[in-house]
Enzyme design. Sequence first.
Site, PDB file in Angstrom:
ATOM      1  N   ASP A  95       0.794  -1.231   0.000  1.00 43.39           N
ATOM      2  CA  ASP A  95       0.000   0.000   0.000  1.00 43.39           C
ATOM      3  C   ASP A  95       0.824   1.278   0.000  1.00 43.39           C
ATOM      4  O   ASP A  95       0.367   2.322   0.439  1.00 43.39           O
ATOM      5  CB  ASP A  95      -0.909  -0.009   1.240  1.00 43.39           C
ATOM      6  CG  ASP A  95      -0.114  -0.217   2.531  1.00 43.39           C
ATOM      7  OD1 ASP A  95       1.112  -0.018   2.505  1.00 43.39           O
ATOM      8  OD2 ASP A  95      -0.724  -0.582   3.548  1.00 43.39           O
ATOM      9  N   GLU A 117      -0.326  -9.021  -1.221  1.00 50.73           N
ATOM     10  CA  GLU A 117      -0.942  -8.446  -0.002  1.00 50.73           C
ATOM     11  C   GLU A 117      -2.164  -7.602  -0.375  1.00 50.73           C
ATOM     12  O   GLU A 117      -2.319  -6.444   0.033  1.00 50.73           O
ATOM     13  CB  GLU A 117       0.059  -7.633   0.832  1.00 50.73           C
ATOM     14  CG  GLU A 117      -0.351  -7.464   2.290  1.00 50.73           C
ATOM     15  CD  GLU A 117       0.613  -6.614   3.113  1.00 50.73           C
ATOM     16  OE1 GLU A 117       0.559  -5.389   3.045  1.00 50.73           O
ATOM     17  OE2 GLU A 117       1.445  -7.227   3.825  1.00 50.73           O
ATOM     18  N   GLU A 131      -2.311   5.121   2.983  1.00 47.16           N
ATOM     19  CA  GLU A 131      -2.204   3.722   2.538  1.00 47.16           C
ATOM     20  C   GLU A 131      -3.553   3.079   2.195  1.00 47.16           C
ATOM     21  O   GLU A 131      -3.638   2.247   1.295  1.00 47.16           O
ATOM     22  CB  GLU A 131      -1.486   2.889   3.599  1.00 47.16           C
ATOM     23  CG  GLU A 131       0.005   3.194   3.741  1.00 47.16           C
ATOM     24  CD  GLU A 131       0.305   4.395   4.626  1.00 47.16           C
ATOM     25  OE1 GLU A 131      -0.647   5.033   5.136  1.00 47.16           O
ATOM     26  OE2 GLU A 131       1.497   4.704   4.817  1.00 47.16           O
ATOM     27  N   HIS A 212       5.968   5.148  12.936  1.00 46.39           N
ATOM     28  CA  HIS A 212       6.281   6.015  11.791  1.00 46.39           C
ATOM     29  C   HIS A 212       5.063   6.517  11.032  1.00 46.39           C
ATOM     30  O   HIS A 212       5.206   7.240  10.047  1.00 46.39           O
ATOM     31  CB  HIS A 212       7.164   5.252  10.801  1.00 46.39           C
ATOM     32  CG  HIS A 212       6.458   4.124  10.120  1.00 46.39           C
ATOM     33  ND1 HIS A 212       5.656   4.324   9.028  1.00 46.39           N
ATOM     34  CD2 HIS A 212       6.397   2.812  10.393  1.00 46.39           C
ATOM     35  CE1 HIS A 212       5.147   3.156   8.645  1.00 46.39           C
ATOM     36  NE2 HIS A 212       5.580   2.235   9.459  1.00 46.39           N
ATOM     37  N   ARG A 214       2.145   8.357   9.208  1.00 48.90           N
ATOM     38  CA  ARG A 214       1.923   9.777   8.916  1.00 48.90           C
ATOM     39  C   ARG A 214       0.755  10.353   9.719  1.00 48.90           C
ATOM     40  O   ARG A 214       0.805  11.504  10.141  1.00 48.90           O
ATOM     41  CB  ARG A 214       1.635   9.967   7.420  1.00 48.90           C
ATOM     42  CG  ARG A 214       2.901   9.990   6.599  1.00 48.90           C
ATOM     43  CD  ARG A 214       2.626  10.033   5.100  1.00 48.90           C
ATOM     44  NE  ARG A 214       3.866   9.823   4.384  1.00 48.90           N
ATOM     45  CZ  ARG A 214       4.599  10.793   3.846  1.00 48.90           C
ATOM     46  NH1 ARG A 214       4.202  12.034   3.896  1.00 48.90           N
ATOM     47  NH2 ARG A 214       5.731  10.520   3.239  1.00 48.90           N
ATOM     48  N   HIS A 244      12.700   5.411  12.954  1.00 47.01           N
ATOM     49  CA  HIS A 244      12.513   5.588  11.506  1.00 47.01           C
ATOM     50  C   HIS A 244      13.188   6.883  11.055  1.00 47.01           C
ATOM     51  O   HIS A 244      13.217   7.867  11.799  1.00 47.01           O
ATOM     52  CB  HIS A 244      11.002   5.643  11.240  1.00 47.01           C
ATOM     53  CG  HIS A 244      10.605   5.532   9.800  1.00 47.01           C
ATOM     54  ND1 HIS A 244      10.801   6.550   8.893  1.00 47.01           N
ATOM     55  CD2 HIS A 244      10.022   4.531   9.118  1.00 47.01           C
ATOM     56  CE1 HIS A 244      10.340   6.178   7.706  1.00 47.01           C
ATOM     57  NE2 HIS A 244       9.862   4.948   7.814  1.00 47.01           N
TER      58      HIS A 244
HETATM   59  C1  UD1 Z   1       6.484   4.808   3.738  1.00 44.36           C
HETATM   60  C2  UD1 Z   1       5.095   4.348   3.291  1.00 44.36           C
HETATM   61  C3  UD1 Z   1       4.394   3.618   4.413  1.00 44.36           C
HETATM   62  C4  UD1 Z   1       5.264   2.520   4.981  1.00 44.36           C
HETATM   63  C5  UD1 Z   1       6.604   3.094   5.375  1.00 44.36           C
HETATM   64  C6  UD1 Z   1       7.503   1.985   5.837  1.00 44.36           C
HETATM   65  C7  UD1 Z   1       3.889   5.750   1.711  1.00 44.36           C
HETATM   66  C8  UD1 Z   1       2.958   6.878   1.533  1.00 44.36           C
HETATM   67  N1  UD1 Z   1       4.278   5.496   2.952  1.00 44.36           N
HETATM   68  O1  UD1 Z   1       6.282   5.796   4.741  1.00 44.36           O
HETATM   69  O2  UD1 Z   1       3.196   3.047   3.912  1.00 44.36           O
HETATM   70  O3  UD1 Z   1       4.610   1.985   6.093  1.00 44.36           O
HETATM   71  O4  UD1 Z   1       7.212   3.718   4.236  1.00 44.36           O
HETATM   72  O5  UD1 Z   1       8.594   2.463   6.549  1.00 44.36           O
HETATM   73  O6  UD1 Z   1       4.260   5.112   0.761  1.00 44.36           O
HETATM   74  N2  UD1 Z   1      13.880   8.491   4.879  1.00 44.36           N
HETATM   75  C9  UD1 Z   1      15.265   8.510   4.837  1.00 44.36           C
HETATM   76  N3  UD1 Z   1      15.903   7.339   4.484  1.00 44.36           N
HETATM   77  C10 UD1 Z   1      15.257   6.196   4.240  1.00 44.36           C
HETATM   78  C11 UD1 Z   1      13.853   6.183   4.306  1.00 44.36           C
HETATM   79  C12 UD1 Z   1      13.177   7.341   4.623  1.00 44.36           C
HETATM   80  O7  UD1 Z   1      15.887   9.516   5.070  1.00 44.36           O
HETATM   81  O8  UD1 Z   1      15.913   5.190   3.961  1.00 44.36           O
HETATM   82  C13 UD1 Z   1      13.173   9.756   5.199  1.00 44.36           C
HETATM   83  C14 UD1 Z   1      13.242  10.764   4.055  1.00 44.36           C
HETATM   84  O9  UD1 Z   1      13.340  12.049   4.594  1.00 44.36           O
HETATM   85  C15 UD1 Z   1      11.881  10.565   3.368  1.00 44.36           C
HETATM   86  C16 UD1 Z   1      11.007  10.327   4.585  1.00 44.36           C
HETATM   87  O10 UD1 Z   1      11.790   9.490   5.444  1.00 44.36           O
HETATM   88  O11 UD1 Z   1      11.488  11.668   2.604  1.00 44.36           O
HETATM   89  C17 UD1 Z   1       9.668   9.708   4.326  1.00 44.36           C
HETATM   90  O12 UD1 Z   1       9.765   8.556   3.514  1.00 44.36           O
HETATM   91  P1  UD1 Z   1       8.414   8.042   2.772  1.00 44.36           P
HETATM   92  O13 UD1 Z   1       8.702   6.785   2.084  1.00 44.36           O
HETATM   93  O14 UD1 Z   1       7.837   9.144   1.942  1.00 44.36           O
HETATM   94  O15 UD1 Z   1       7.386   7.839   3.933  1.00 44.36           O
HETATM   95  P2  UD1 Z   1       7.403   6.826   5.146  1.00 44.36           P
HETATM   96  O16 UD1 Z   1       6.829   7.566   6.296  1.00 44.36           O
HETATM   97  O17 UD1 Z   1       8.732   6.182   5.261  1.00 44.36           O
HETATM   98  N1  UDP Z   2      12.031  -3.596  10.542  1.00 45.34           N
HETATM   99  C1  UDP Z   2      13.408  -3.659  10.328  1.00 45.34           C
HETATM  100  N2  UDP Z   2      14.230  -2.811  11.040  1.00 45.34           N
HETATM  101  C2  UDP Z   2      13.748  -1.916  11.947  1.00 45.34           C
HETATM  102  C3  UDP Z   2      12.342  -1.855  12.151  1.00 45.34           C
HETATM  103  C4  UDP Z   2      11.514  -2.691  11.423  1.00 45.34           C
HETATM  104  O1  UDP Z   2      13.876  -4.466   9.523  1.00 45.34           O
HETATM  105  O2  UDP Z   2      14.536  -1.194  12.553  1.00 45.34           O
HETATM  106  C5  UDP Z   2      11.158  -4.472   9.750  1.00 45.34           C
HETATM  107  C6  UDP Z   2      10.080  -5.211  10.502  1.00 45.34           C
HETATM  108  O3  UDP Z   2      10.546  -6.470  10.964  1.00 45.34           O
HETATM  109  C7  UDP Z   2       8.990  -5.351   9.459  1.00 45.34           C
HETATM  110  C8  UDP Z   2       9.166  -4.125   8.595  1.00 45.34           C
HETATM  111  O4  UDP Z   2      10.460  -3.618   8.862  1.00 45.34           O
HETATM  112  O5  UDP Z   2       9.190  -6.480   8.623  1.00 45.34           O
HETATM  113  C9  UDP Z   2       8.131  -3.096   8.927  1.00 45.34           C
HETATM  114  O6  UDP Z   2       8.444  -1.905   8.297  1.00 45.34           O
HETATM  115  P1  UDP Z   2       7.762  -0.531   8.693  1.00 45.34           P
HETATM  116  O7  UDP Z   2       7.313  -0.583  10.105  1.00 45.34           O
HETATM  117  O8  UDP Z   2       8.715   0.528   8.286  1.00 45.34           O
HETATM  118  O9  UDP Z   2       6.533  -0.439   7.684  1.00 45.34           O
HETATM  119  P2  UDP Z   2       5.032  -1.031   7.712  1.00 45.34           P
HETATM  120  O10 UDP Z   2       5.087  -2.488   7.943  1.00 45.34           O
HETATM  121  O11 UDP Z   2       4.287  -0.289   8.778  1.00 45.34           O
HETATM  122  O12 UDP Z   2       4.521  -0.672   6.364  1.00 45.34           O
END
Ligand code: UD1
Ligand code: UDP
Length: 396
Positions: A95, A117, A131, A212, A214, A244
């Site tokens: 999602d 999924e 999502e 994490h 939003r 995160h």
């Molecule tokens: C995204 C997904 C969410 C998922 C989550 C898993 C969307 C809308 N959201 O949310 O569904 O649960 O990932 O973690 O698709 N960033 C870094 N380095 C990284 C990753 C993220 O710096 O390796 C920071 C950046 O500033 C980036 C921000 O996190 O812009 C947000 O990342 P983004 O993928 O847009 O949203 P998440 O909150 O991570």
């Molecule tokens: N996870 C990881 N390292 C971390 C925290 C989570 O590998 O420090 C793994 C966790 O086991 C799970 C996945 O990341 O499989 C979940 O990711 P996240 O919570 O970012 O996203 P969501 O599942 O909510 O979309």
Amino acid sequence: MKILSIFGTRPEAIKMAPVLKSLALEAEIESLVCTTGQHRSMLRQVLDVFELQTDFDLDLMVSNQTLNGLSSRLFTALDPLIEQVKPDRVLVHGDTTTAMVGAVAAFHRGIPVAHVEAGLRTGNLKQPWPEEMNRRVVDVVSDLLFAPTEGSKQNLCRENLAGKVYITGNTVIDALMVSSTRISLDDALRAGLDAQFPFLQSGRKILLVTGHRRENFGPGFQNICTALAELSARSDIDIVYPVHLNPNVQQPVSTALSHLPNVHLIAPLDYLSFVRLMQRAHVILTDSGGVQEEAPSLGKPVLVMRDVTERPEAVLAGTVELVGTDVERIVTAVHRLYDDEAAWRSFAQHHNPYGDGYASQRIVAALLNRTVSEFTAQPEISHQVAVDGQEDPVVI
Ligand code: UD1
Ligand code: UDP
């Protein structure tokens, strides 16, 4: 059959890894991988652990990205790629914005889409946001829908979606089983993983935290931090929080909690290290979707900091409780699991409803039009829950 898998975030990579491994075993399939780089370092961690090769890396992440900014970069980059590769099918997961744009971009080019999924729903477009919209859009444009559970299949049926639905189990359980078994069987690996947590004290039980979402930014995260600060007054727990990388999470968490001695704010962990911490945790407090699915199969009680969940199966089974982001609810629920052994045991004893470790094989069989045995029975996972909850190998 040329299949182009498109993903970009940590959870998608973890959950697609077993599918990619299964696809690679099929001579009839040419499996190509496109990572969008919606996440950068958190995606890299997963690719490294599972030794996944990518064919196309779009590297699209920018710091503190907006949903529309990311979506437009994705459409701009994916359209010519899909045109160039001309896949027979595009495979997306879950999602995220990457999944939604990947599916729509393929749909716009007339390429069939399969959704791993599929069918998760809260029925509330604001939770999780965005999502819930993303997963509905992906399901609408997909002709193959891989639903993890009977409940998710029913959600799809209620929406009269035209795609063909298979119940497969969730691929996260495939990934978890392989990883947790690897850790449990390899003493040196386990010792190496544990060496990353020298701050943990043997007399203290671990409260593992992730967050994490939003929709929790702002007041939700302030409440979560207030609750954790209050809980840190307990001298019998270590709070471990791999934070995160989103700045909207990093900033409030580090401001509110970095000075507390038994609150350990650490960088996001690679998957094996995180699985090891889940194995060692006494209680898990999270708003993560994937963690909600994984922790019950390790026999760990999970408190979910959300008001609704698209994963109701473990709530119904009694291994997961929704506590929202209200300070008092979080604090009371955590205290109860530390102070009431019977309550902890009743959470920890239940089985996992999300999979049996064979979801990826079912997905590949369906892609190849072979007979797919549906996931209907309780998964064949037995738990060995130790009295102190510290060593819980998953036995396949
Ligand atoms: C995204 C997904 C969410 C998922 C989550 C898993 C969307 C809308 N959201 O949310 O569904 O649960 O990932 O973690 O698709 N960033 C870094 N380095 C990284 C990753 C993220 O710096 O390796 C920071 C950046 O500033 C980036 C921000 O996190 O812009 C947000 O990342 P983004 O993928 O847009 O949203 P998440 O909150 O991570
Ligand atoms: N996870 C990881 N390292 C971390 C925290 C989570 O590998 O420090 C793994 C966790 O086991 C799970 C996945 O990341 O499989 C979940 O990711 P996240 O919570 O970012 O996203 P969501 O599942 O909510 O979309």
